[in-house]
Design an enzyme around this catalytic site. Sequence first.
Site, short mmCIF file in Angstrom:
data_model
loop_
_atom_site.label_atom_id
_atom_site.label_comp_id
_atom_site.label_asym_id
_atom_site.label_seq_id
_atom_site.Cartn_x
_atom_site.Cartn_y
_atom_site.Cartn_z
N HIS A 142 39.43 70.54 123.02
CA HIS A 142 38.91 68.93 123.23
C HIS A 142 40.65 68.21 123.66
CE1 HIS A 142 34.84 69.29 122.11
NE2 HIS A 142 35.26 69.36 121.01
N GLU A 163 36.34 63.22 120.83
CA GLU A 163 36.30 64.66 121.66
C GLU A 163 36.24 64.52 122.96
OE1 GLU A 163 35.20 67.23 117.85
OE2 GLU A 163 33.63 66.70 119.20
N CYS A 215 29.21 74.50 119.98
CA CYS A 215 30.37 74.41 119.29
C CYS A 215 30.60 75.39 118.04
CB CYS A 215 30.20 73.02 118.37
SG CYS A 215 30.16 71.55 119.42
N HIS A 236 39.21 74.01 118.21
CA HIS A 236 38.54 74.27 116.81
C HIS A 236 37.26 75.07 117.32
CE1 HIS A 236 35.28 70.96 116.69
NE2 HIS A 236 35.84 70.95 118.33
N HIS A 287 36.25 76.75 121.10
CA HIS A 287 36.42 75.61 122.29
C HIS A 287 37.49 74.50 122.13
CE1 HIS A 287 33.77 73.75 119.57
NE2 HIS A 287 34.03 72.41 120.25
N HIS A 310 48.10 71.17 120.70
CA HIS A 310 48.05 72.61 121.29
C HIS A 310 47.94 73.72 120.03
CE1 HIS A 310 48.94 70.68 125.01
NE2 HIS A 310 48.33 71.75 125.54
#
Length: 118
Positions: free
Chosen positions: A31, A108, A25, A14, A29, A69
């Site tokens: 998680h 996360e 952020c 995201h 990136h 994914h």
Amino acid sequence: MFRITKEFHFSASHQLKSLPDDHQCARLHGHNYIVEVELSGTELNEHGFVRDYHELAPLKQYIDTHFDHRHLNDVLGHDRVTAECLAQHFYDWCKARLPETSAVRVSETPKTWAEYRP
């Protein structure tokens, strides 16, 4: 009050585009997310359950099909893809199907959790 929880895991990317460019952020990136669903009730069913854990299988299928994914900005169609927003999204999805849903938590990272509990 009886409470049960179950965890679901998925990996996704995201980007929080509303943040300043120098915020980590704001960059693309990913998680390894954990979604924890809580169901509660004042009484147990005839089998002694709040809800049979097997009945949560549709949530696993939903997560695996639509979130795992994937790029969450595309999945949710907006740029406010925070753990808080995900917790509310999964709460709403679960509550519509499982009336005993009382809260959803999303992690996360191993040290951070967001919870939605109306």
